[in-house]
Scaffold this motif. Sequence first.
Motif, PDB file in Angstrom:
ATOM      1  N   GLN A   8       0.830  -1.204   0.000  1.00  0.00           N
ATOM      2  CA  GLN A   8       0.000   0.000   0.000  1.00  0.00           C
ATOM      3  C   GLN A   8       0.865   1.255   0.000  1.00  0.00           C
ATOM      4  O   GLN A   8       0.613   2.202  -0.740  1.00  0.00           O
ATOM      5  CB  GLN A   8      -0.911   0.001   1.211  1.00  0.00           C
ATOM      6  CG  GLN A   8      -1.859   1.202   1.251  1.00  0.00           C
ATOM      7  CD  GLN A   8      -2.595   1.280   2.565  1.00  0.00           C
ATOM      8  OE1 GLN A   8      -1.994   1.057   3.610  1.00  0.00           O
ATOM      9  NE2 GLN A   8      -3.877   1.572   2.506  1.00  0.00           N
ATOM     10  N   ARG A  58      -8.184   6.800 -11.993  1.00  0.00           N
ATOM     11  CA  ARG A  58      -7.321   5.596 -12.035  1.00  0.00           C
ATOM     12  C   ARG A  58      -6.763   5.280 -10.658  1.00  0.00           C
ATOM     13  O   ARG A  58      -6.735   4.125 -10.234  1.00  0.00           O
ATOM     14  CB  ARG A  58      -6.197   5.806 -13.048  1.00  0.00           C
ATOM     15  CG  ARG A  58      -5.238   4.629 -13.141  1.00  0.00           C
ATOM     16  CD  ARG A  58      -4.320   4.755 -14.343  1.00  0.00           C
ATOM     17  NE  ARG A  58      -3.543   5.975 -14.292  1.00  0.00           N
ATOM     18  CZ  ARG A  58      -2.428   6.117 -13.555  1.00  0.00           C
ATOM     19  NH1 ARG A  58      -2.005   5.110 -12.800  1.00  0.00           N
ATOM     20  NH2 ARG A  58      -1.753   7.248 -13.580  1.00  0.00           N
ATOM     21  N   GLN A  61      -9.478   3.781  -8.493  1.00  0.00           N
ATOM     22  CA  GLN A  61      -9.767   2.393  -8.866  1.00  0.00           C
ATOM     23  C   GLN A  61      -8.682   1.448  -8.356  1.00  0.00           C
ATOM     24  O   GLN A  61      -8.977   0.337  -7.910  1.00  0.00           O
ATOM     25  CB  GLN A  61      -9.888   2.286 -10.388  1.00  0.00           C
ATOM     26  CG  GLN A  61     -11.135   2.950 -10.947  1.00  0.00           C
ATOM     27  CD  GLN A  61     -11.160   2.964 -12.459  1.00  0.00           C
ATOM     28  OE1 GLN A  61     -10.141   2.753 -13.119  1.00  0.00           O
ATOM     29  NE2 GLN A  61     -12.329   3.225 -13.035  1.00  0.00           N
ATOM     30  N   GLU A  62      -7.424   1.896  -8.407  1.00  0.00           N
ATOM     31  CA  GLU A  62      -6.326   1.060  -7.893  1.00  0.00           C
ATOM     32  C   GLU A  62      -6.457   0.842  -6.392  1.00  0.00           C
ATOM     33  O   GLU A  62      -6.225  -0.257  -5.881  1.00  0.00           O
ATOM     34  CB  GLU A  62      -4.982   1.698  -8.230  1.00  0.00           C
ATOM     35  CG  GLU A  62      -4.636   1.636  -9.706  1.00  0.00           C
ATOM     36  CD  GLU A  62      -3.291   2.278 -10.006  1.00  0.00           C
ATOM     37  OE1 GLU A  62      -2.637   2.778  -9.064  1.00  0.00           O
ATOM     38  OE2 GLU A  62      -2.878   2.263 -11.184  1.00  0.00           O
ATOM     39  N   GLU A  64      -9.297   0.978  -4.651  1.00  0.00           N
ATOM     40  CA  GLU A  64     -10.444   0.108  -4.422  1.00  0.00           C
ATOM     41  C   GLU A  64     -10.103  -1.345  -4.705  1.00  0.00           C
ATOM     42  O   GLU A  64     -10.511  -2.247  -3.956  1.00  0.00           O
ATOM     43  CB  GLU A  64     -11.615   0.563  -5.297  1.00  0.00           C
ATOM     44  CG  GLU A  64     -12.211   1.897  -4.867  1.00  0.00           C
ATOM     45  CD  GLU A  64     -13.259   2.398  -5.855  1.00  0.00           C
ATOM     46  OE1 GLU A  64     -13.403   1.768  -6.921  1.00  0.00           O
ATOM     47  OE2 GLU A  64     -13.914   3.426  -5.559  1.00  0.00           O
ATOM     48  N   LYS A  65      -9.341  -1.574  -5.771  1.00  0.00           N
ATOM     49  CA  LYS A  65      -8.936  -2.943  -6.105  1.00  0.00           C
ATOM     50  C   LYS A  65      -8.023  -3.516  -5.023  1.00  0.00           C
ATOM     51  O   LYS A  65      -8.124  -4.694  -4.653  1.00  0.00           O
ATOM     52  CB  LYS A  65      -8.232  -2.959  -7.460  1.00  0.00           C
ATOM     53  CG  LYS A  65      -7.872  -4.347  -7.941  1.00  0.00           C
ATOM     54  CD  LYS A  65      -7.249  -4.285  -9.334  1.00  0.00           C
ATOM     55  CE  LYS A  65      -6.891  -5.683  -9.832  1.00  0.00           C
ATOM     56  NZ  LYS A  65      -6.264  -5.637 -11.187  1.00  0.00           N
ATOM     57  N   PHE A  66      -7.133  -2.678  -4.495  1.00  0.00           N
ATOM     58  CA  PHE A  66      -6.227  -3.121  -3.442  1.00  0.00           C
ATOM     59  C   PHE A  66      -7.013  -3.512  -2.199  1.00  0.00           C
ATOM     60  O   PHE A  66      -6.766  -4.545  -1.579  1.00  0.00           O
ATOM     61  CB  PHE A  66      -5.228  -2.009  -3.128  1.00  0.00           C
ATOM     62  CG  PHE A  66      -4.288  -2.336  -1.999  1.00  0.00           C
ATOM     63  CD1 PHE A  66      -3.134  -3.067  -2.210  1.00  0.00           C
ATOM     64  CD2 PHE A  66      -4.576  -1.919  -0.705  1.00  0.00           C
ATOM     65  CE1 PHE A  66      -2.284  -3.385  -1.171  1.00  0.00           C
ATOM     66  CE2 PHE A  66      -3.733  -2.227   0.346  1.00  0.00           C
ATOM     67  CZ  PHE A  66      -2.584  -2.953   0.116  1.00  0.00           C
ATOM     68  N   TYR A  67      -8.003  -2.668  -1.835  1.00  0.00           N
ATOM     69  CA  TYR A  67      -8.770  -2.942  -0.629  1.00  0.00           C
ATOM     70  C   TYR A  67      -9.660  -4.163  -0.791  1.00  0.00           C
ATOM     71  O   TYR A  67      -9.990  -4.843   0.186  1.00  0.00           O
ATOM     72  CB  TYR A  67      -9.606  -1.717  -0.266  1.00  0.00           C
ATOM     73  CG  TYR A  67      -8.762  -0.519   0.120  1.00  0.00           C
ATOM     74  CD1 TYR A  67      -7.550  -0.684   0.785  1.00  0.00           C
ATOM     75  CD2 TYR A  67      -9.167   0.776  -0.202  1.00  0.00           C
ATOM     76  CE1 TYR A  67      -6.768   0.398   1.118  1.00  0.00           C
ATOM     77  CE2 TYR A  67      -8.394   1.867   0.134  1.00  0.00           C
ATOM     78  CZ  TYR A  67      -7.186   1.678   0.796  1.00  0.00           C
ATOM     79  OH  TYR A  67      -6.410   2.743   1.129  1.00  0.00           O
ATOM     80  N   GLU A  68     -10.072  -4.456  -2.015  1.00  0.00           N
ATOM     81  CA  GLU A  68     -10.837  -5.684  -2.252  1.00  0.00           C
ATOM     82  C   GLU A  68      -9.967  -6.912  -2.006  1.00  0.00           C
ATOM     83  O   GLU A  68     -10.436  -7.931  -1.518  1.00  0.00           O
ATOM     84  CB  GLU A  68     -11.374  -5.696  -3.678  1.00  0.00           C
ATOM     85  CG  GLU A  68     -12.509  -4.701  -3.918  1.00  0.00           C
ATOM     86  CD  GLU A  68     -12.945  -4.668  -5.376  1.00  0.00           C
ATOM     87  OE1 GLU A  68     -12.350  -5.437  -6.173  1.00  0.00           O
ATOM     88  OE2 GLU A  68     -13.849  -3.892  -5.717  1.00  0.00           O
ATOM     89  N   SER A  69      -8.674  -6.796  -2.362  1.00  0.00           N
ATOM     90  CA  SER A  69      -7.749  -7.917  -2.159  1.00  0.00           C
ATOM     91  C   SER A  69      -7.342  -8.057  -0.703  1.00  0.00           C
ATOM     92  O   SER A  69      -7.105  -9.157  -0.212  1.00  0.00           O
ATOM     93  CB  SER A  69      -6.492  -7.721  -3.026  1.00  0.00           C
ATOM     94  OG  SER A  69      -6.832  -7.616  -4.390  1.00  0.00           O
ATOM     95  N   SER A  74      -8.437  -1.351   4.337  1.00  0.00           N
ATOM     96  CA  SER A  74      -9.260  -0.257   3.828  1.00  0.00           C
ATOM     97  C   SER A  74      -9.624   0.771   4.896  1.00  0.00           C
ATOM     98  O   SER A  74     -10.532   1.543   4.723  1.00  0.00           O
ATOM     99  CB  SER A  74     -10.547  -0.817   3.199  1.00  0.00           C
ATOM    100  OG  SER A  74     -11.269  -1.541   4.170  1.00  0.00           O
TER     101      SER A  74
END
Length: 291
Positions: A8, A58, A61-62, A64-69, A74
């Motif tokens: 992160q 962008r 979105q990066e 959000e994608k990181f927090y989903e993983s 988050s």
Amino acid sequence: MDDPQSDQQRMLRRHHREKKELQARIQSMKSAVPKTDKKRRKQLHLDVARLEAEMEQRHRQELEKFYESFPGSSNLEMVTDDLAKMDLENQPPRPSKAQRKRERRAALERERQERIAEAEMEHLDSFRCEEEEKVAAILATRNLEMKEIPADGHCMYRAIQDQLVFSVTVESLRSRTAKYMRKHIEDFLPFLTDPETGDAYCLEDYMTYCDEIVCTASWGGQLELRALSHVLQMPIEVIQAESPSVIIGEEYNKKPITLVYMRYACSFGEHYNSVKPLDAGAVGGHAPRLF
């Protein structure tokens, strides 16, 4: 394997670096557009808003994608702490409550301007496609097609350079244009006015204008085309979508150089392209010079 917090932090550092690089790019774009050119400055502001909005989207979105993983990462406080730990140069002091309110209002205004810019870009894309279709139809009747020229402020000179059968540099074309205009002030000065005030140019303004032709990437227009027709002693034809073609320098009895004027071709507005035979490149290689 690195832990999520390290990943992160690297991502946040990269985001910060990319924002700084974008600001440097924006500054370069601003330097390339004269402050006196209100039309191009307006388009520049729209392009800057679009670039900033695209990067912000962008980055979001990066994240959000990181927090989903990594759902446990988050937490907003964690993000704030990571940003605070970054070793940033010239870190400003913590903003006051009033300043934070101003910044929020400014952010809302930026979002509004971005939405306006997006709507205008959609209209611009529609106009651009329609213009390209009309120009292609005009050129097809003459067995020609458009040849793209970079939109770098030198497009008119590069399009002429592309048409000539002898070798010449853009710098030489600019220099010879300015030299001719300095020698024939009375032919050009009456047609130049301040784009902001509408006042006629004085002699000093005119000489500065000529200097900018040589020393900057200022765009060329009808006055510069008139000067170049005399410098090259040949006519220059300009094809456009919405109006009949214009021939400058008809007094010269030679086959004209042919340019295409595009009003919506690039994000900054007006643009010149060259032309080539329709069958150019069918066998391979570069298209032959026309004249």
